[in-house]
Write an enzyme that holds these catalytic residues in place. Structure first.
Site, short mmCIF file in Angstrom:
data_model
loop_
_atom_site.label_atom_id
_atom_site.label_comp_id
_atom_site.label_asym_id
_atom_site.label_seq_id
_atom_site.Cartn_x
_atom_site.Cartn_y
_atom_site.Cartn_z
N ASP A 150 0.87 -1.17 0.00
CA ASP A 150 0.00 0.00 0.00
C ASP A 150 0.91 1.23 0.00
OD1 ASP A 150 -2.12 1.69 -0.08
OD2 ASP A 150 -3.17 0.88 1.65
C1 NOJ Z 1 -3.86 4.07 0.03
C2 NOJ Z 1 -5.08 3.21 0.17
O1 NOJ Z 1 -5.05 2.51 1.41
C3 NOJ Z 1 -5.22 2.20 -0.94
O2 NOJ Z 1 -6.43 1.52 -0.79
C4 NOJ Z 1 -5.14 2.89 -2.25
O3 NOJ Z 1 -5.37 1.97 -3.28
C5 NOJ Z 1 -3.79 3.55 -2.37
N1 NOJ Z 1 -3.66 4.53 -1.31
C6 NOJ Z 1 -3.57 4.21 -3.72
O4 NOJ Z 1 -4.34 5.33 -3.83
#
Ligand code: NOJ
Length: 755
Positions: free
Chosen positions: A295
C-alpha cells in the site's frame, strides 16, 4: 472424526518451464506462450531493470497519500527513462498515460511497458453507489455489471489496473473506510469480491476494456483498533482464518491478478513485512500467481511501526516477505540492488517478483500493443456513456434499504404537498462519495433534480449548511456546528407541508480513507434541525445519505419512515425520487449492523456466544446497563413496500453429507417486489467455538403480487466446515441449527445432525 479439506495446497500445482540455464522456473500464467516469453525477457534484464519493475511511482498530478521528500517529478522522469519504473499510479487521461507509456516503450533499453494503476473503486467518471451501498443490493449481477462499467470507462483513459475490490471485513462503523468494503460478513463479502473481480477482469484480460483487479488490503486492515484508520490490528487466529481471509481466498480462486498488502501491523508484524501473510498463506498455501503491491508507502511505514531500522532495512524486510512491488516508498529503487549485491536479498526473490509482474503485463496484452488502453476516441465515447447511466441507476435503486415505514407512509402520493429539507437534497457532489478520483464534482443527479424529473410538486428549504470551508480528498472536512442560518425558514416551510422529506446524513468526503469518527450521529446541526422540524410536523420521511452505519436512535423512535440511500453515485437523485414515489420498490438489505450508539462498536451479528449470554435477572451476564446488546438495525435487515411470508421450511440431510434446505416465500401484498432470502447456520459444538449465526446462503428473487416461490439451498462441507486455528479447513460432525428468513434476526428455524 474430523475431515480435512486441502483446498489451500491443491491450488499450487504450477507447471514448469525450463530457463536458459536449465533450471525450472515457476509458471504464473495458464496462457501457452506467456511463461516462455517472461523467461526470455527476464534473461535479458539487468538487476537494476528488474528492481525497476518492482518500483511504482505516483504520477505527476494527484496524490492519494503523503508524498515522501523524493516525490519530485523530475527524478521520476529520469528514473522512468533509466528503466527503473514498472508502474505508475494516479495518471489521468488517455493523453497523459500515452505519453508516459511512450517514454517507457521507446526510451528505455528494453521497452517494457508500464502498468497504470488507479483507484477505480465504484466507477470512473460514472459512479455507482459506494461499495458498502452496492453491497446492500445483494445482487451479484448488478455488482458485476457495475465493475464492468467502471472498467470500460477506466480502460478508455489508459488505466489497466484498479486497486479494487477492497475485501476487508469491517465491523466498526467508526472506521471511515467501511464505505469501500462489503460490510461485516465474510460469506457475502467473498461473493461480492468475486463479482467485482469478474467485472473488472472480464473473460479476457487482454481485451482493451478489461483491467487487472486488486484484492486489498492483505490483511486485517478492517480491524483497526477503535476504528481509527491505520491503527494496530490484533486479532485471534480464528478470526483471521474464518473472517478476514476467506474473501481474499475467494478472489484468489477467481484469479484476481494482484493483491495489495496493508498499512497495519497484524499481531505486531507490519503486513508489508509479513512473510506469513504474503508467502506462507497467499503464495504457498493458496498458490496465488499474481503479484503483491504494497500500500502507499507501507514499506517505509515499517520504520515508525518500529519494525524496520531505516529505509534500507524496510526494503530488505518487504522484499524477503513477498511484497513484490513498492508503491511510493522509494525503498526498492533506492536500496534493493545493493541489498542483492550484499547477499541480504536473494536474486531469486527479485526474479520471482519480476516474473509475476511481467506475467500480468503480458496477460494484459501490453507487449502486443502498449497503447491499447490509451485511446482518446474511446475516452470520448465511453466517459459518462448513457448506457453506464442506466447501469448506475439500476444498481443504485437496488442498493436502497427501507429501514422503517410505519403506517405505509411510503411510497408518497404524487398529489401530496411535500417540503424537502436539508442541504444534501440539493447536493450534486456528495452522493458521489469519497473515492471519486476519476470523476468530476457536481455530476450526480441531486434529489431535487430527481423530483423534478418525476414532475412532482415540492418546496425546498436548505436549512443550515452541512460543512464549511474547502472540500478536498486530502484535507480534513469542517462541519458547521454554529451557523444556524436557514433553520427558521426550514421549520416554517415544514409547518405548511403535509409531509416533510428530510435529506440528512454525511457529506461524501466524511467517509473513506483517513475519516474515522467517534460520533456516529447526524453531524453538524442536522439533529437539531430534525428535532425542530419534528416539533412542528412529525410526518417526516428521513432520507439518509451516508457512507457508514449511523447511530440514529432518536430518528428511529420518533419518525414514521426512514430510507437508507448511502452515497448512491451519479444517478442518486433519480434512484431516490423513484423510490420515494413507488416507481422502485426497495429491496436492499443491510450489509453491516447499525448500532444504537457508538459505544456498541464493534458490533456484528456473527459474534461468538459468551459464557453468560443471559438475559439474567441479576447483573452477572454479558450486557450493557444502558442499551440492549442488539443493534438498532441488524445485518441483513431491510423492508419492502411488499410483504413477504415464509413457510414450510424443509431440511434433508443426504447420504453424502450434503444438506438440502428449502422454504416457501410468498409475496402477500399487491405490489411486486424483490426479497433476499438468507440462510444462517449455527454449529452448536465445535473444537473451536463457532458464531451464534453465520450467513451461508442467500438468494434474491423477484415476486409478482401474490406470487409464491420455493427457494432452495444446498449446503456442502464448504458451508458446514470452518478453519481451525492452524488454518486447516475441517468439518466436524454434530448438530447444526439452520435459520432461513428475511434478515439475520428473523426467519424459520430447524435443527439437523451431520454424521
Ligand atoms: C492508500 C489506500 O489505502 C489504498 O487503498 C489505495 O489503493 C492507495 N492509497 C492508492 O491510492
Amino acid at each position: 472424526m474430523t475431515r480435512n479439506y486441502t483446498f489451500y495446497t491443491a491450488a499450487f500445482l504450477l507447471a514448469l518451464v525450463f530457463t536458459g540455464c536449465g533450471q525450472k522456473a515457476p509458471v504464473y500464467s495458464n496462457h501457452p506462450d506467456i511463461p516462455a516469453k517472461v523467461e526470455t525477457l527476464l534473461a535479458k534484464m539487468t538487476l537494476e531493470e528488474k528492481v525497476g519493475q518492482m518500483n511504482q511511482y505516483n504520477g505527476f498530478y494527484d496524490a492519494t497519500g503523503p508524498l515522501p521528500e523524493e516525490g519530485d517529478a523530475r527524478h521520476k522522469l529520469e528514473h522512468l527513462r533509466n528503466g527503473w519504473v514498472g508502474s505508475v499510479l494516479n495518471v489521468r487521461g488517455a493523453k497523459a498515460t500515452r505519453e508516459l507509456q511512450r517514454i517507457a516503450v521507446e526510451e528505455t533499453r528494453l521497452g517494457i511497458p508500464l502498468i497504470f494503476g488507479l483507484d477505480v473503486i465504484h466507477g470512473h467518471k460514472t459512479l455507482a453507489p459506494v461499495p458498502l451501498g452496492e453491497a446492500a443490493s445483494w445482487d451479484m449481477q448488478a455488482i458485476e455489471k457495475s465493475a464492468r462499467m467502471a472498467a470500460v470507462e477506466a480502460t478508455a483513459v489508459g488505466q489497466n489496473w484498479t486497486f479494487a475490490p477492497m475485501v476487508d471485513i469491517t465491523r466498526d462503523a467508526r472506521w471511515g473506510r467501511v464505505m469501500e468494503g462489503a460490510g461485516e460478513d465474510p460469506f457475502l463479502g467473498a461473493h461480492i469480491g468475486v463479482a467485482r473481480v469478474k467485472g473488472f477482469q472480464g473473460d479476457d484480460l487482454a481485451a482493451d476494456n478489461t483491467m487487472a483487479a486488486c484484492a486489498k488490503h492483505f490483511a486485517g486492515y478492517g480491524f483497526s483498533e477503535s476504528g481509527r484508520d491505520y491503527n494496530t490490528v490484533d486479532v485471534g487466529t480464528s478470526t483471521l482464518y474464518n473472517v478476514i481471509l476467506p474473501p481474499f481466498l475467494a478472489t484468489v480462486e477467481a484469479d484476481v491478478k494482484t493483491v495489495m498488502n496493508s498499512f497495519n501491523t497484524l499481531n505486531g508484524i507490519p503486513a508489508t513485512g509479513s512473510a506469513f501473510l504474503q508467502r506462507t498463506i497467499l503464495k504457498e498455501r493458496w498458490g496465488f500467481k499474481g503479484f503483491v503491491v504494497s500500500d502507499w508507502g507501507s514499506g517505509r511505514e515499517m520504520i515508525p511501526h518500529g519494525y524496520a531500522m531505516d529505509l534500507n532495512h524496510a526494503a530488505e524486510l518487504a522484499a524477503n516477505a513477498g511484497s513484490d512491488m513498492d508503491m511510493e516508498s522509494y525503498a526498492y529503487v533506492k536500496h534493493l540492488v545493493a541489498l542483492v549485491q550484499a547477499g541480504k536479498v536473494k536474486e531469486e526473490i527479485i526474479n520471482d517478483a519480476v516474473r509475476r509482474i511481467l506475467t500480468v503485463k503480458f496477460e494484459l496484452g501490453l507487449f502486443d500493443d502498449p497503447y491499447r488502453y490509451c485511446s482518446e476516441d474511446r475516452e470520448k465515447k465511453w466517459l459518462y456513456h448513457p448506457e453506464h447511466q442506466q447501469v448506475a441507476l439500476d444498481v443504485a435503486k437496488k442498493s436502497i434499504v427501507l429501514l422503517k415505514n410505519d403506517a405505509q407512509m411510503l411510497p408518497l402520493n404524487r398529489a401530496q404537498n411535500i417540503a424537502v429539507i436539508g442541504a444534501l437534497a440539493n447536493d450534486k457532489t456528495s452522493p458521489l462519495g469519497s473515492w471519486r478520483i476519476g470523476s468530476d464534482d457536481g455530476t450526480a443527479i441531486s434529489v431535487l433534480e430527481g423530483l423534478d424529473a418525476l414532475g412532482v410538486p415540492y418546496a425546498f428549504a436548505r436549512g443550515p449548511e452541512l460543512v464549511t470551508g474547502p472540500l478536498a480528498f486530502s484535507t480534513e472536512l469542517e462541519f458547521n456546528t454554529t451557523d444556524k442560518t436557514g433553520m427558521k425558514a426550514a421549520v416554517a416551510l415544514a409547518k405548511k407541508a403535509k409531509t416533510v422529506v428530510m435529506v440528512l446524513g454525511e457529506h461524501g468526503l466524511q467517509t473513506g480513507e483517513g475519516r474515522s469518527r467517534t460520533d456516529l450521529g447526524l453531524p453538524g446541526l442536522q439533529q437539531e434541525l430534525l428535532e425542530q422540524v419534528y416539533a412542528v410536523n412529525p410526518n417526516i420521511v428521513l432520507v439518509l445519505m451516508n457512507g457508514r452505519p449511523l447511530a440514529i436512535p432518536w430518528a428511529d423512535e420518533h419518525l414514521p419512515a426512514i430510507l437508507e440511500t448511502w452515497h448512491l453515485g451519479s444517478q442518486s437523485g433519480h434512484a431516490i425520487a423513484q423510490t420515494l414515489y413507488g416507481l422502485n420498490n426497495p429491496s436492499g438489505k443491510l450489509p453491516m449492523s447499525f448500532p444504537r450508539n457508538v459505544g456498541q462498536c464493534p458490533i456484528y451479528y456473527n459474534h461468538l456466544n459468551t459464557g453468560r449470554p443471559g438475559p439474567g435477572t441479576d447483573v452477572f451476564w454479558s450486557h450493557y446497563m444502558d442499551v440492549p446488546n442488539s443493534p438498532l438495525y441488524p445485518f441483513g435487515y431491510g423492508l419492502s413496500y411488499a410483504s413477504f411470508a415464509y413457510a414450510n421450511l424443509s431440511v434433508a440431510v443426504k447420504e453424502d453429507g450434503t444438506v438440502d434446505v428449502s422454504v416457501q416465500v410468498t409475496n402477500e401484498s399487491e405490489v411486486a417486489g424483490a426479497e433476499v432470502t438468507q440462510l444462517y447456520l449455527h454449529d452448536r459444538v465445535a473444537s473451536v467455538a463457532r458464531p451464534v449465526r453465520e450467513l451461508k446462503g442467500f438468494s434474491k428473487n423477484h415476486f409478482n403480487p401474490g406470487e409464491s416461490k420455493t427457494v432452495s439451498f444446498r449446503l456442502t462441507h464448504k458451508e458446514l466446515g470452518f478453519f481451525d486455528n492452524n488454518g486447516t479447513f475441517i468439518m466436524e460432525p454434530g448438530t447444526f441449527d439452520v435459520m432461513v428468513g428475511t434478515s439475520s434476526q428473523e426467519g424459520l428455524s430447524a435443527t439437523f445432525d451431520v454424521k
